[in-house]
Design a protein around this motif. Structure first.
Motif, PDB file in Angstrom:
ATOM      1  N   ARG A 261      20.920  42.552 -30.875  1.00 58.17           N
ATOM      2  CA  ARG A 261      20.126  41.756 -31.096  1.00 58.17           C
ATOM      3  C   ARG A 261      20.251  41.028 -32.606  1.00 58.17           C
ATOM      4  O   ARG A 261      20.884  39.286 -32.431  1.00 58.17           O
ATOM      5  CB  ARG A 261      18.102  41.284 -31.131  1.00 58.17           C
ATOM      6  N   LYS A 262      21.124  41.458 -33.061  1.00 58.76           N
ATOM      7  CA  LYS A 262      21.701  40.789 -34.772  1.00 58.76           C
ATOM      8  C   LYS A 262      23.309  40.160 -33.721  1.00 58.76           C
ATOM      9  O   LYS A 262      23.500  39.588 -34.671  1.00 58.76           O
ATOM     10  CB  LYS A 262      22.488  41.972 -35.079  1.00 58.76           C
ATOM     11  N   ALA A 263      23.864  40.395 -32.906  1.00 54.28           N
ATOM     12  CA  ALA A 263      25.628  40.437 -32.518  1.00 54.28           C
ATOM     13  C   ALA A 263      24.675  39.141 -31.873  1.00 54.28           C
ATOM     14  O   ALA A 263      25.846  38.070 -32.061  1.00 54.28           O
ATOM     15  CB  ALA A 263      25.693  41.470 -31.510  1.00 54.28           C
ATOM     16  N   CYS A 264      24.090  38.939 -31.154  1.00 57.58           N
ATOM     17  CA  CYS A 264      23.658  37.993 -30.434  1.00 57.58           C
ATOM     18  C   CYS A 264      23.245  36.787 -31.294  1.00 57.58           C
ATOM     19  O   CYS A 264      23.407  34.819 -31.158  1.00 57.58           O
ATOM     20  CB  CYS A 264      22.424  37.798 -29.252  1.00 57.58           C
ATOM     21  N   SER A 265      22.604  37.050 -32.595  1.00 56.31           N
ATOM     22  CA  SER A 265      22.225  36.023 -33.570  1.00 56.31           C
ATOM     23  C   SER A 265      23.314  35.827 -33.950  1.00 56.31           C
ATOM     24  O   SER A 265      23.312  34.252 -34.567  1.00 56.31           O
ATOM     25  CB  SER A 265      21.212  36.618 -34.646  1.00 56.31           C
ATOM     26  N   LYS A 266      24.139  35.785 -34.040  1.00 56.88           N
ATOM     27  CA  LYS A 266      25.563  35.657 -34.913  1.00 56.88           C
ATOM     28  C   LYS A 266      26.539  35.291 -33.868  1.00 56.88           C
ATOM     29  O   LYS A 266      26.886  34.109 -34.429  1.00 56.88           O
ATOM     30  CB  LYS A 266      26.090  36.793 -35.734  1.00 56.88           C
ATOM     31  N   TRP A 267      26.866  34.965 -33.204  1.00 63.35           N
ATOM     32  CA  TRP A 267      27.189  34.946 -32.170  1.00 63.35           C
ATOM     33  C   TRP A 267      26.398  34.050 -30.541  1.00 63.35           C
ATOM     34  O   TRP A 267      26.145  34.601 -29.836  1.00 63.35           O
ATOM     35  CB  TRP A 267      28.742  36.177 -31.357  1.00 63.35           C
ATOM     36  N   THR A 268      26.135  32.829 -30.699  1.00 65.14           N
ATOM     37  CA  THR A 268      25.432  32.799 -29.744  1.00 65.14           C
ATOM     38  C   THR A 268      25.924  31.788 -28.288  1.00 65.14           C
ATOM     39  O   THR A 268      27.223  31.804 -28.409  1.00 65.14           O
ATOM     40  CB  THR A 268      24.173  31.509 -30.381  1.00 65.14           C
ATOM     41  N   GLY A 269      25.539  31.546 -27.309  1.00 61.71           N
ATOM     42  CA  GLY A 269      25.665  31.037 -26.599  1.00 61.71           C
ATOM     43  C   GLY A 269      26.920  32.179 -25.156  1.00 61.71           C
ATOM     44  O   GLY A 269      27.226  31.686 -24.624  1.00 61.71           O
ATOM     45  N   VAL A 270      26.487  33.465 -25.823  1.00 61.46           N
ATOM     46  CA  VAL A 270      26.134  33.907 -24.912  1.00 61.46           C
ATOM     47  C   VAL A 270      26.038  34.929 -23.754  1.00 61.46           C
ATOM     48  O   VAL A 270      25.852  35.246 -22.622  1.00 61.46           O
ATOM     49  CB  VAL A 270      27.830  35.216 -25.433  1.00 61.46           C
ATOM     50  N   PHE A 271      24.747  35.254 -25.061  1.00 57.93           N
ATOM     51  CA  PHE A 271      23.717  36.454 -23.812  1.00 57.93           C
ATOM     52  C   PHE A 271      22.656  35.340 -24.257  1.00 57.93           C
ATOM     53  O   PHE A 271      22.624  34.314 -24.974  1.00 57.93           O
ATOM     54  CB  PHE A 271      23.470  37.762 -24.320  1.00 57.93           C
ATOM     55  N   ALA A 272      21.587  35.075 -22.867  1.00 58.31           N
ATOM     56  CA  ALA A 272      19.977  34.799 -22.954  1.00 58.31           C
ATOM     57  C   ALA A 272      19.021  35.166 -24.947  1.00 58.31           C
ATOM     58  O   ALA A 272      19.409  36.346 -24.623  1.00 58.31           O
ATOM     59  CB  ALA A 272      19.573  35.282 -21.849  1.00 58.31           C
ATOM     60  N   LYS A 273      18.491  34.052 -24.986  1.00 56.61           N
ATOM     61  CA  LYS A 273      17.820  34.774 -26.108  1.00 56.61           C
ATOM     62  C   LYS A 273      17.207  35.991 -25.893  1.00 56.61           C
ATOM     63  O   LYS A 273      16.525  36.094 -26.539  1.00 56.61           O
ATOM     64  CB  LYS A 273      16.817  33.374 -26.825  1.00 56.61           C
ATOM     65  N   ASP A 274      16.559  36.039 -25.116  1.00 61.40           N
ATOM     66  CA  ASP A 274      15.256  37.012 -24.751  1.00 61.40           C
ATOM     67  C   ASP A 274      15.899  38.225 -24.040  1.00 61.40           C
ATOM     68  O   ASP A 274      16.272  39.243 -23.037  1.00 61.40           O
ATOM     69  CB  ASP A 274      14.420  36.448 -23.462  1.00 61.40           C
ATOM     70  N   ALA A 275      17.776  38.168 -23.398  1.00 63.49           N
ATOM     71  CA  ALA A 275      18.300  39.572 -23.020  1.00 63.49           C
ATOM     72  C   ALA A 275      18.080  40.899 -23.453  1.00 63.49           C
ATOM     73  O   ALA A 275      18.191  40.793 -24.970  1.00 63.49           O
ATOM     74  CB  ALA A 275      20.270  38.547 -23.503  1.00 63.49           C
ATOM     75  N   LYS A 276      18.686  41.509 -23.529  1.00 61.14           N
ATOM     76  CA  LYS A 276      18.382  42.817 -23.552  1.00 61.14           C
ATOM     77  C   LYS A 276      18.723  44.109 -22.981  1.00 61.14           C
ATOM     78  O   LYS A 276      19.320  43.547 -21.563  1.00 61.14           O
ATOM     79  CB  LYS A 276      16.820  43.641 -23.274  1.00 61.14           C
ATOM     80  N   ILE A 277      19.426  44.814 -23.471  1.00 62.31           N
ATOM     81  CA  ILE A 277      19.987  45.739 -22.289  1.00 62.31           C
ATOM     82  C   ILE A 277      18.994  46.932 -21.479  1.00 62.31           C
ATOM     83  O   ILE A 277      18.085  47.577 -22.070  1.00 62.31           O
ATOM     84  CB  ILE A 277      20.300  47.135 -23.717  1.00 62.31           C
ATOM     85  N   ALA A 278      19.969  46.810 -20.441  1.00 60.65           N
ATOM     86  CA  ALA A 278      19.520  47.161 -19.070  1.00 60.65           C
ATOM     87  C   ALA A 278      18.625  48.752 -18.762  1.00 60.65           C
ATOM     88  O   ALA A 278      18.729  49.280 -18.089  1.00 60.65           O
ATOM     89  CB  ALA A 278      19.548  45.961 -17.717  1.00 60.65           C
ATOM     90  N   LEU A 279      19.969  49.377 -19.310  1.00 62.67           N
ATOM     91  CA  LEU A 279      20.143  51.019 -19.310  1.00 62.67           C
ATOM     92  C   LEU A 279      19.150  51.816 -19.186  1.00 62.67           C
ATOM     93  O   LEU A 279      18.404  51.037 -21.146  1.00 62.67           O
ATOM     94  CB  LEU A 279      21.700  51.184 -19.900  1.00 62.67           C
ATOM     95  N   THR A 280      18.611  52.632 -18.766  1.00 61.86           N
ATOM     96  CA  THR A 280      17.773  54.060 -19.462  1.00 61.86           C
ATOM     97  C   THR A 280      17.956  53.832 -20.415  1.00 61.86           C
ATOM     98  O   THR A 280      19.379  54.080 -20.962  1.00 61.86           O
ATOM     99  CB  THR A 280      16.981  54.331 -18.071  1.00 61.86           C
ATOM    100  N   PRO A 281      17.959  54.927 -21.308  1.00 65.97           N
ATOM    101  CA  PRO A 281      18.046  55.879 -23.207  1.00 65.97           C
ATOM    102  C   PRO A 281      19.060  57.039 -22.195  1.00 65.97           C
ATOM    103  O   PRO A 281      19.821  56.803 -23.204  1.00 65.97           O
ATOM    104  CB  PRO A 281      16.350  56.525 -23.150  1.00 65.97           C
ATOM    105  N   PRO A 282      18.888  58.276 -21.242  1.00 67.86           N
ATOM    106  CA  PRO A 282      19.243  58.410 -20.840  1.00 67.86           C
ATOM    107  C   PRO A 282      21.301  58.226 -20.876  1.00 67.86           C
ATOM    108  O   PRO A 282      22.002  58.089 -21.520  1.00 67.86           O
ATOM    109  CB  PRO A 282      19.173  59.559 -20.221  1.00 67.86           C
ATOM    110  N   HIS A 283      20.929  57.153 -19.980  1.00 71.68           N
ATOM    111  CA  HIS A 283      22.092  56.866 -19.433  1.00 71.68           C
ATOM    112  C   HIS A 283      23.201  55.663 -20.551  1.00 71.68           C
ATOM    113  O   HIS A 283      24.244  55.994 -20.699  1.00 71.68           O
ATOM    114  CB  HIS A 283      22.066  55.117 -18.389  1.00 71.68           C
TER     115      HIS A 283
END
Length: 685
Positions: A261-283
């Motif tokens: 989230r911090k990376a997305c805030s600094k470097w905008t326009g690469v991922f959607a504002k609501d982008a989240k990591i979709a991998l499960t915690p174990p993966h």
């Protein structure tokens, strides 16, 4: 009844427990009688709230559970006894499990008491933690105790203790992991593996069956890690966050999500504002463990490029006949066109933005040499000067029609430009529709700042002509354009006075690219070899010669774009006629060269100079390295040098590692021909 009486003859003991805890358990012992009239000890279980027969193993379990509650602060509700662990159809039971604070169905720490010997207990715990994803484990027999961290499925590390309820393992270990530590222990340098190799391993282990878009999830992780490394490079005492330092899988996911989230805030326009990591915690835990030791910054970008090329070749990029240009080809083109700090530059088929980024590097190097400052290495996370950032912000542009490629390119440019980028998602060939595309709200939010600057460089009110000084591109050379609305705008869509129904993409790119250049502007473009010698393409060659001086043609080796394609290609270098910079003449010299040292073998694997320069190797561990620990690819397109700062003399000293190549020969040619962009320029290695 005393506990030692029950333990007599067993391999368990009470050595590690205090007398107070032992006495408290003894006071809770109740004697029961079986049907035969024999008495046996029971105790009300701390966790299960029922009477349990006291065996040697149960004594140690009750005492250690009391320790977890009283000394470590874990609530009874987080403890589970005889916790089921599944191995296919077989179910085993863990003695004690501390559940994850965020998800009671997830094991956080596993305690093993059934195996009184340490070796047996360790192996049992390995299988348990692998099956559950638990990040820590404890073995004890009451005499000794061992604590372990599961760093990946195959590696158990001894640790001094487990965290209490208010701590994480990071608090216990307090192990520094700065950027300097990462540089010293770079996984790629140590193992000889590539980032692509690690991604393939992650695919085999988790990603292939994770039900996610592999490109998106790996991109998110690389994006977050680049952000983490950039902080680490500017703050020397900063402990890198992108690592599995003993958190539960859920805690680790929360930590990496926050970093992303911090990376997305600094470097905008690469991922959607609501982008989240979709991998499960174990993966995610497995992926982080695989990537945490990889150094991405201070790289020559081959590391990141190869990984993204692999990921994107599985989707649209490869299908459209466009592949990322090897960095040594890019460096040759940049050196031969010699961009200057006051010149604008664009790549109209940007891919991962290799030409723009290496143009930035070239100009920065010139600026540092001119200022008599140490030459920083390429893709570095160290702070840039105002002038260096301003150059990126105002002068360097890139366009690509593939949305994934644009996002990769924006990432690399955002980092190089300290948050500024002019990488735009546009169809270069279909410029008549730009007015429509660029009015869409989501497009404007991401790209408008760069687009406003691009508009300032156009000639007239449409987007057909621009005033760029330099253009470098490797356009797609597979597939044809059949849309009449696009073809009608190109002279090269006509053949013998007739409009063609389809035209190869690369042909249209030739015309389009020339229209991006101002008079005296120069271009390097990668084209299929047939464009240079097919009799059917004579009109194309005449079209170019009428508008430009042919500066050079460099034939690339047939392996250059393997394993994706074996198409033979050449790089064409031209300069548009101009009364001052390039006066038109009928007869002039042209520089021709052919690459002899192939750079890749027939399988598409990189070939490196052997450390003693006696030949080639595909094994990076046997290769010749530059001062930054990068293996040097075996090619003859340009020289490889180290810039070594002499503190006493206050100057950069050049250490030549490989022989001069085609680019150096062209520089000499350009000076003799008094070409405008080398007339007053020193020969810069």
């Amino acid at each position: 009844m005393k506990l030692y009486e029950i333990l007599k003859g067993s391999e368990y003991s009470l050595d590690m427990f205090s007398q107070e805890v032992i006495a408290e358990l003894e006071n809770r012992i109740i004697e029961r009688m079986d049907k035969k009239g024999k008495t046996y000890p029971v105790v009300s279980c701390l966790v299960r709230n029922k009477e349990i027969k006291l065996t040697p193993e149960e004594i140690v379990r009750q005492l250690y559970a009391a320790k977890l509650i009283n000394d470590y602060g874990y609530s009874k509700s987080r403890l589970a006894f005889e916790y089921p662990i599944y191995f296919g159809r077989e179910t085993k039971r863990a003695d004690i499990v501390i559940r994850d604070n965020d998800d009671a169905n997830v094991a956080y720490i596993i305690v093993e008491l059934k195996k009184p010997k340490a070796k047996d207990g360790r192996e049992q715990l390995k299988s348990y933690t692998h099956a559950t994803g638990a990040s820590m484990a404890v073995w004890t027999n009451g005499t000794t105790i061992a604590y372990y961290q599961r760093q990946n499925p195959n590696y158990f590390k001894d640790i001094p203790n487990i965290p209490n309820v208010y701590q994480t393992l990071e608090d216990i270990l307090q192990t520094p992991f700065t950027m300097d530590d990462l540089v010293k222990n770079d996984k790629l340098t140590k193992t000889g593996k590539s980032l692509k190799d690690l991604i393939l391993e992650m695919e085999d282990e988790v990603l292939a069956n994770a039900g996610v878009d592999v490109f998106e999830e790996v991109f998110k992780l690389i994006f977050a890690k680049l952000y983490d490394e950039q902080i680490g490079a500017t703050e020397k005492d900063y402990n890198l966050v992108f690592r599995n330092s003993g958190q539960s899988d859920i805690q680790l996911k929360n930590k990496i999500e926050d970093l992303f989230r911090k990376a997305c805030s600094k470097w905008t326009g690469v991922f959607a504002k609501d982008a989240k990591i979709a991998l499960t915690p174990p993966h995610l835990s497995i992926c982080v463990s695989s990537l945490e030791g990889v150094k991405l910054f201070n790289s020559n970008l081959d590391v990141v490029d190869e990984a993204f090329e692999y990921l994107m070749s599985k989707s649209s990029k490869g299908e459209k006949g466009q592949y990322f240009t090897p960095r040594y080809v890019i460096d040759m083109c940049v050196k031969m066109l010699n961009p200057q700090v006051d010149e604008t530059m664009i790549d109209t088929a940007a891919g991962s933005s290799g030409f723009p980024v290496h143009t930035i590097f070239h100009v920065w190097k010139q600026m540092q040499i001119a200022a008599n400052k140490p030459v920083n290495h390429l893709f570095t996370a160290t702070p840039k000067s105002h002038a260096e950032i301003e150059y990126v912000h105002d002068n360097v542009f890139a366009i690509d029609f593939d949305e994934k490629a644009v996002r990769v390119a924006r990432t690399l440019n955002l980092i190089a430009g300290d948050g500024h980028t002019n990488v735009l998602h546009l169809n270069t060939l279909d410029w008549a529709r730009w007015n429509t595309v660029t009015k869409e709200e989501t497009w404007v939010d991401t790209y408008n700042d760069g687009f406003k600057k691009l508009k300032q460089l156009r000639v007239g009110n449409d987007f057909g002509q621009f005033n760029f000084a330099i253009l470098m591109a490797n356009p797609p050379f597979a597939g044809e354009i059949k849309e009449g609305q696009i073809l009608s705008r190109y002279d090269l869509s006509m053949k013998n006075g007739k409009a063609q129904k389809s035209v190869s993409r690369d042909i249209l790119f030739i015309e389009r690219n020339l229209n991006f250049l101002k008079p005296g502007g120069r271009m390097a473009i990668v084209l299929p070899q047939g464009r240079f010698n097919n009799s059917s393409d004579k009109a194309i060659r005449e079209y170019i010669a009428e508008r430009c001086r042919i500066l050079a043609v460099v034939g690339l080796h047939g392996n250059t774009f393997k394993p994706h394609t074996g198409t033979k290609t050449s790089v064409l270098f031209v300069q548009k006629w101009d009364d001052v910079l390039c006066p038109k003449v009928d007869d002039y010299n042209i520089f021709f060269a052919t690459q002899q040292k192939e750079g890749k073998n027939n399988s598409g694997d990189k070939l490196y100079w052997k450390s003693d320069k006696s030949g080639t190797t595909t094994d990076p561990k046997l290769a010749l390295y530059d001062k930054y620990g990068h293996p040097i690819v075996y090619h003859d397109l340009l020289v490889t040098v180290n810039y070594n700062w002499n503190e006493e003399k206050k100057c950069n000293e050049i250490e030549q590692i490989t022989p001069d190549g085609i680019a150096e020969a062209f520089v000499e040619f350009a000076k003799k021909e008094q070409l405008s962009f080398f007339a007053d320029a020193p020969l810069i290695k």
